[in-house]
Write an enzyme that holds these catalytic residues in place. Structure first.
Site, mmCIF file in Angstrom:
data_model
loop_
_atom_site.group_PDB
_atom_site.id
_atom_site.type_symbol
_atom_site.label_atom_id
_atom_site.label_comp_id
_atom_site.label_asym_id
_atom_site.label_seq_id
_atom_site.Cartn_x
_atom_site.Cartn_y
_atom_site.Cartn_z
ATOM 1 N N ALA A 37 0.844 -1.200 0.000
ATOM 2 C CA ALA A 37 0.000 0.000 0.000
ATOM 3 C C ALA A 37 0.878 1.249 0.000
ATOM 4 C CB ALA A 37 -0.935 -0.023 1.208
ATOM 5 N N GLY A 40 4.046 4.424 5.155
ATOM 6 C CA GLY A 40 3.543 4.982 6.409
ATOM 7 C C GLY A 40 2.747 3.995 7.227
ATOM 8 N N LYS A 52 -5.921 11.611 14.850
ATOM 9 C CA LYS A 52 -5.658 12.852 15.589
ATOM 10 C C LYS A 52 -6.191 14.061 14.832
ATOM 11 C CE LYS A 52 -4.023 10.099 18.382
ATOM 12 N NZ LYS A 52 -4.426 8.968 17.570
ATOM 13 N N GLY A 185 -11.577 0.512 25.091
ATOM 14 C CA GLY A 185 -10.151 0.795 25.188
ATOM 15 C C GLY A 185 -9.845 2.150 24.584
ATOM 16 N N HIS A 449 7.656 28.997 33.492
ATOM 17 C CA HIS A 449 6.356 29.446 34.003
ATOM 18 C C HIS A 449 5.753 30.456 33.032
ATOM 19 C CE1 HIS A 449 3.348 30.676 36.961
ATOM 20 N NE2 HIS A 449 3.633 31.929 36.645
#
Length: 470
Positions: A37, A40, A52, A185, A449
């Site tokens: 394919a 990746g 994501k 899950g 900070h």
């Protein structure tokens, strides 16, 4: 077709395979990689990256919808938003395509020859590849098996029609009105929460007593709270039984479920997303021709990713848990260096794992229970994001950072976090464990900070007995 001879043959161009090939090429090893394919693998094409992208789009849509409902406190108001999922998928596909091209370019830059097709072993040194132009024979001194994994299919709910895997979920043309997720899950909850934010009514069916069972209950509590806020129904100790009808998607299909009390129930479901795990892809490439030793359903390897046959290595999901892209990448790099004559072995102290739910979960090293079992007396320091200025400005007060260390010498054994954006802390957690940090090392490191990373320092201070902001 003319035979190809090379020093290293890599089967599979997923994260482990392409990294192994690139590194070998950099080291001057004559390398060939075979992939049926796009480069990746699962991670780039139908896993980590596209999921994501979808999760991010869902987050943005939910934020705007929240503002439109007049529920925000930031002083921002907008008109009611709409979502065109096809445009979202097109945007996601564009990212994947750019990364596909990037991987192909990196392989070419490293002078790796790519052969497109399905590989089958003739013997331990010879592989046949069925390409578009015929059968290509490749002979190699060393072979890396990096064939990855595929979603587990339930025999009573085979993929097709309304029953989908994560692959199909990432390519839907419209948001399903009702979505049943089988398996609580990380994959099921990541996608389930994303679709809930986009407007689906989501029901999660989990056979175990609680979702995200691989994490401790304290760590998952903020995620459970968010599931409720999103209107996601969670059925625990429940077993999916099959479809109640055999119609087309959206035409009356429902999922039959046996509830915790043994009763039958029906869950409305335009789509049924099955996320009960992944299994190694070991079929179809001639495993019977080379007779490798197995560890259950996985290929058995040693600390150099060597299999039971000389010159054959295996990396990534096909070798077992944890099935994580970054584990495969690290293994692939190591194997390439071994083939090039370098002295390397696999001795990782920590492989961070991230669950991209809302909020996110990060674990690295041992949990408090695991640390106690291995080291005896331990120290645990936990710092809440409710006391972190940066988390408050991002409306991300739910969650905490937790550090687990030996009580006698303060060696850090594990680090966990739950909160908005904590995935980006995983590098710091992994580095601390790999470097053998002690509580004093983390506490003595100046953390900028205002950042959520300060929670890491404060957790170490808490374990030492003198946290400054709680």
């Amino acid at each position: 077709m003319k035979e190809i001879s090379c020093k290293l043959l890599v089967i599979g161009a997923g994260p482990g395979g392409y990294i192994s090939a690139i590194r070998a090429g950099q080291l001057g090893v004559d390398t060939v990689i075979v992939e049926v394919a796009k480069p990746g693998g699962t991670c780039l094409n139908v896993g980590c990256i596209p999921s994501k992208a979808l999760i991010h789009a869902a987050e943005e849509f939910e934020k705007i919808a929240h503002m439109a409902g007049g529920k925000g406190v930031l002083g921002i108001s907008v008109a009611a938003p709409t979502l065109d999922l096809m445009k979202t998928i097109t945007w996601k596909d564009g990212i994947v395509s750019r990364l596909n091209s990037g991987v192909a370019g990196l392989l070419k830059k490293a002078r790796v020859k790519t052969v497109h097709g399905w590989a089958t072993f003739r013997d331990g040194k010879t592989v046949e590849v069925e390409t578009e132009t015929g059968t290509q024979v490749i002979r190699a001194e060393a072979v890396v098996i990096a064939t990855g994994s595929v979603p587990v299919e339930l025999p009573f709910l085979p993929f097709g029609g309304p029953v989908i895997s994560s692959t199909e979920a990432l390519a839907l043309s419209e948001v399903p009105k009702t979505l049943a997720v089988i398996g609580g899950g990380y994959i099921g909850l990541e996608l389930g929460m994303a679709f809930a934010k986009m407007g689906s009514h989501v029901t999660v069916v989990e056979a175990l007593p609680r979702v995200l069972a691989q994490y401790d209950a304290e760590l998952t509590r903020p995620v459970l709270k968010r599931l409720g806020e999103l209107g996601i129904e969670v059925m625990t100790e429940a077993k999916a039984k099959g479809l109640s009808t055999q119609g087309q998607a959206g035409k009356g299909d429902a999922l039959r479920v046996e509830t915790a009390d043994g009763k039958d129930a029906k869950v409305a479901a335009d789509k049924i997303l099955v996320t009960v795990g992944r299994k190694p892809l070991t079929d179809g490439w001639g495993l019977d021709q080379i007779d490798l030793d197995m560890a259950g359903k996985f290929i058995r390897i040693d600390d150099q990713c060597r299999t039971s046959m000389r010159g054959i290595y295996a990396i990534g999901d096909v070798t077992g848990e944890p099935m994580l892209a970054h584990r495969a990448m690290a293994q692939g790099e190591m194997v390439a260096e071994i083939v090039a004559g370098h002295k390397r072995s696999w001795d990782k102290r920590a492989i961070p794992a991230i669950c991209f739910t809302d909020p996110e979960l990060v674990t690295a090293g041992l949990s408090p229970e695991e640390a106690k079992a291995q080291a005896g007396e331990i120290k645990v320091g936990q710092f809440p994001f409710a006391a972190n200025g940066r988390a408050m400005t991002k409306q991300g007060e739910d969650g905490f950072v937790r550090v687990v260390a030996r009580a006698d010498n303060h060696l850090v054994l594990g680090i966990q976090a739950v909160g908005q954006g904590v995935s980006e802390l995983s590098a710091a957690f992994g580095l601390a464990l790999e470097m053998g940090a002690r509580l004093e090392d983390i506490a003595g490191t100046i953390h900028a900070h205002p950042t959520q990373g300060e929670g890491f320092q404060e957790a170490a201070l808490k374990a030492l007995g003198h946290a400054l902001h709680i």
